[in-house]
Design a protein around this motif. Sequence first.
Motif, PDB file in Angstrom:
ATOM      1  N   ASP A  64     171.930  94.762  59.336  1.00  0.00           N
ATOM      2  CA  ASP A  64     171.624  93.066  59.037  1.00  0.00           C
ATOM      3  C   ASP A  64     169.879  93.412  59.567  1.00  0.00           C
ATOM      4  O   ASP A  64     169.521  94.003  60.460  1.00  0.00           O
ATOM      5  CB  ASP A  64     172.185  92.122  59.629  1.00  0.00           C
ATOM      6  CG  ASP A  64     171.881  90.936  59.763  1.00  0.00           C
ATOM      7  OD1 ASP A  64     171.668  90.290  58.567  1.00  0.00           O
ATOM      8  OD2 ASP A  64     171.478  90.449  60.950  1.00  0.00           O
ATOM      9  N   ARG A  65     169.716  92.769  58.229  1.00  0.00           N
ATOM     10  CA  ARG A  65     167.551  91.913  58.715  1.00  0.00           C
ATOM     11  C   ARG A  65     167.283  91.169  58.546  1.00  0.00           C
ATOM     12  O   ARG A  65     166.255  90.917  58.036  1.00  0.00           O
ATOM     13  CB  ARG A  65     166.903  93.241  57.403  1.00  0.00           C
ATOM     14  CG  ARG A  65     167.623  95.240  57.939  1.00  0.00           C
ATOM     15  CD  ARG A  65     166.874  96.243  56.662  1.00  0.00           C
ATOM     16  NE  ARG A  65     166.751  97.197  57.159  1.00  0.00           N
ATOM     17  CZ  ARG A  65     166.545  98.120  56.372  1.00  0.00           C
ATOM     18  NH1 ARG A  65     166.010  97.627  55.037  1.00  0.00           N
ATOM     19  NH2 ARG A  65     167.518  99.194  56.263  1.00  0.00           N
ATOM     20  N   SER A  66     168.588  90.679  58.598  1.00  0.00           N
ATOM     21  CA  SER A  66     167.929  88.547  58.843  1.00  0.00           C
ATOM     22  C   SER A  66     166.942  88.302  59.338  1.00  0.00           C
ATOM     23  O   SER A  66     165.972  87.054  58.918  1.00  0.00           O
ATOM     24  CB  SER A  66     169.171  88.028  58.874  1.00  0.00           C
ATOM     25  OG  SER A  66     169.795  87.678  60.308  1.00  0.00           O
ATOM     26  N   TYR A  67     166.227  88.753  60.040  1.00  0.00           N
ATOM     27  CA  TYR A  67     165.178  88.426  61.513  1.00  0.00           C
ATOM     28  C   TYR A  67     163.612  88.770  59.735  1.00  0.00           C
ATOM     29  O   TYR A  67     162.989  87.846  60.785  1.00  0.00           O
ATOM     30  CB  TYR A  67     165.244  89.224  61.918  1.00  0.00           C
ATOM     31  CG  TYR A  67     164.868  91.233  61.558  1.00  0.00           C
ATOM     32  CD1 TYR A  67     163.833  91.830  61.160  1.00  0.00           C
ATOM     33  CD2 TYR A  67     165.768  91.556  61.678  1.00  0.00           C
ATOM     34  CE1 TYR A  67     163.970  93.088  60.852  1.00  0.00           C
ATOM     35  CE2 TYR A  67     165.645  93.288  61.372  1.00  0.00           C
ATOM     36  CZ  TYR A  67     165.041  93.331  61.147  1.00  0.00           C
ATOM     37  OH  TYR A  67     164.927  94.765  60.973  1.00  0.00           O
ATOM     38  N   LYS A  70     162.617  84.945  58.832  1.00  0.00           N
ATOM     39  CA  LYS A  70     162.315  83.975  59.353  1.00  0.00           C
ATOM     40  C   LYS A  70     160.690  83.741  58.860  1.00  0.00           C
ATOM     41  O   LYS A  70     159.599  84.961  58.719  1.00  0.00           O
ATOM     42  CB  LYS A  70     162.117  84.719  61.333  1.00  0.00           C
ATOM     43  CG  LYS A  70     163.771  84.234  61.628  1.00  0.00           C
ATOM     44  CD  LYS A  70     163.009  84.842  63.463  1.00  0.00           C
ATOM     45  CE  LYS A  70     164.664  85.351  64.021  1.00  0.00           C
ATOM     46  NZ  LYS A  70     165.345  83.845  64.012  1.00  0.00           N
ATOM     47  N   GLN A 106     159.865  88.401  65.470  1.00  0.00           N
ATOM     48  CA  GLN A 106     160.925  87.463  66.030  1.00  0.00           C
ATOM     49  C   GLN A 106     161.912  87.780  66.010  1.00  0.00           C
ATOM     50  O   GLN A 106     162.533  88.564  64.400  1.00  0.00           O
ATOM     51  CB  GLN A 106     160.902  85.924  65.597  1.00  0.00           C
ATOM     52  CG  GLN A 106     161.750  85.243  66.390  1.00  0.00           C
ATOM     53  CD  GLN A 106     161.218  85.232  68.008  1.00  0.00           C
ATOM     54  OE1 GLN A 106     160.296  85.132  68.666  1.00  0.00           O
ATOM     55  NE2 GLN A 106     162.525  84.883  68.786  1.00  0.00           N
ATOM     56  N   PHE A 107     163.121  88.570  67.074  1.00  0.00           N
ATOM     57  CA  PHE A 107     164.230  88.433  66.622  1.00  0.00           C
ATOM     58  C   PHE A 107     165.161  87.598  67.423  1.00  0.00           C
ATOM     59  O   PHE A 107     164.755  86.822  67.345  1.00  0.00           O
ATOM     60  CB  PHE A 107     164.908  89.987  67.173  1.00  0.00           C
ATOM     61  CG  PHE A 107     163.993  91.303  66.979  1.00  0.00           C
ATOM     62  CD1 PHE A 107     164.176  91.856  65.552  1.00  0.00           C
ATOM     63  CD2 PHE A 107     162.579  91.148  67.377  1.00  0.00           C
ATOM     64  CE1 PHE A 107     163.424  92.977  64.855  1.00  0.00           C
ATOM     65  CE2 PHE A 107     161.819  92.415  66.253  1.00  0.00           C
ATOM     66  CZ  PHE A 107     162.000  92.972  65.458  1.00  0.00           C
ATOM     67  N   GLU A 108     166.204  87.897  67.567  1.00  0.00           N
ATOM     68  CA  GLU A 108     167.222  86.980  67.972  1.00  0.00           C
ATOM     69  C   GLU A 108     166.754  85.848  68.989  1.00  0.00           C
ATOM     70  O   GLU A 108     166.486  85.097  68.340  1.00  0.00           O
ATOM     71  CB  GLU A 108     168.671  87.193  68.027  1.00  0.00           C
ATOM     72  CG  GLU A 108     169.147  88.143  67.105  1.00  0.00           C
ATOM     73  CD  GLU A 108     169.526  87.048  65.835  1.00  0.00           C
ATOM     74  OE1 GLU A 108     169.552  86.007  66.272  1.00  0.00           O
ATOM     75  OE2 GLU A 108     169.517  87.141  65.313  1.00  0.00           O
ATOM     76  N   THR A 109     167.025  86.885  70.133  1.00  0.00           N
ATOM     77  CA  THR A 109     166.572  86.015  71.233  1.00  0.00           C
ATOM     78  C   THR A 109     165.138  86.246  71.837  1.00  0.00           C
ATOM     79  O   THR A 109     164.577  85.736  72.526  1.00  0.00           O
ATOM     80  CB  THR A 109     167.255  85.922  72.361  1.00  0.00           C
ATOM     81  OG1 THR A 109     167.853  87.398  72.760  1.00  0.00           O
ATOM     82  CG2 THR A 109     168.303  85.134  71.906  1.00  0.00           C
ATOM     83  N   LYS A 110     164.113  87.059  71.322  1.00  0.00           N
ATOM     84  CA  LYS A 110     163.376  87.842  71.854  1.00  0.00           C
ATOM     85  C   LYS A 110     162.043  88.340  70.888  1.00  0.00           C
ATOM     86  O   LYS A 110     162.167  88.469  69.782  1.00  0.00           O
ATOM     87  CB  LYS A 110     163.244  89.261  72.507  1.00  0.00           C
ATOM     88  CG  LYS A 110     164.092  90.463  71.994  1.00  0.00           C
ATOM     89  CD  LYS A 110     164.861  91.432  72.684  1.00  0.00           C
ATOM     90  CE  LYS A 110     165.377  93.071  71.870  1.00  0.00           C
ATOM     91  NZ  LYS A 110     165.205  93.744  72.442  1.00  0.00           N
ATOM     92  N   ARG A 111     160.406  88.506  71.394  1.00  0.00           N
ATOM     93  CA  ARG A 111     159.503  89.445  70.212  1.00  0.00           C
ATOM     94  C   ARG A 111     159.724  90.540  71.112  1.00  0.00           C
ATOM     95  O   ARG A 111     159.648  90.348  72.102  1.00  0.00           O
ATOM     96  CB  ARG A 111     158.648  88.323  70.727  1.00  0.00           C
ATOM     97  CG  ARG A 111     159.139  86.265  69.872  1.00  0.00           C
ATOM     98  CD  ARG A 111     157.680  85.332  70.432  1.00  0.00           C
ATOM     99  NE  ARG A 111     156.859  86.557  70.250  1.00  0.00           N
ATOM    100  CZ  ARG A 111     155.129  85.808  69.808  1.00  0.00           C
ATOM    101  NH1 ARG A 111     155.386  84.556  69.737  1.00  0.00           N
ATOM    102  NH2 ARG A 111     154.131  86.473  69.819  1.00  0.00           N
TER     103      ARG A 111
END
Length: 160
Positions: A64-67, A70, A106-111
């Motif tokens: 998955d590369r949905s980031y 964003k 920006q990934f799920e919960t972290k940068r």
Amino acid sequence: MEKSENSLLMFEANIVSNTIKVIDTKDTSNDIMFFLSDPLDNQIILWENTFKYHILGEDGSHEDRSYFLKPDNMERIKKVIQAPQLIISDKINNNRLNYIGLSINQFETKRCMKRIDIITEPSKKKENTFEICTIMVKSSASIAISEGRKVIYDAHDQGL
């Protein structure tokens, strides 16, 4: 059935009846997501189908590369094209250009600061244009500039 050059089709082969059936599961439209210039005045294009089915992997071909969806991350991709740290020739295909940049993504919960590699190749549809064929986020900033691979552009050697 006529399809554009960038459309994606699936085929179902039946070896018992010796038939091949075309399964048209993908969207036949293929809009331009963006069209930018790099520091060398090359025109760079990203097609929607390439983004959806190859880069994001909506076809299930990779992780998955949905980031990339964003908005801030998409803007960073554009900025790497417009102001890369390096443009180097591809290690396998000399017709391809690799745009390299460091960016905080920006990934799920972290940068995280990561290296972004954007691989382009000459377009078959638009003269004097390169198409983005893949985008990769790497943990390591190290890149081997081996024999046969050359630096096309280095932001630090531009008198800035």
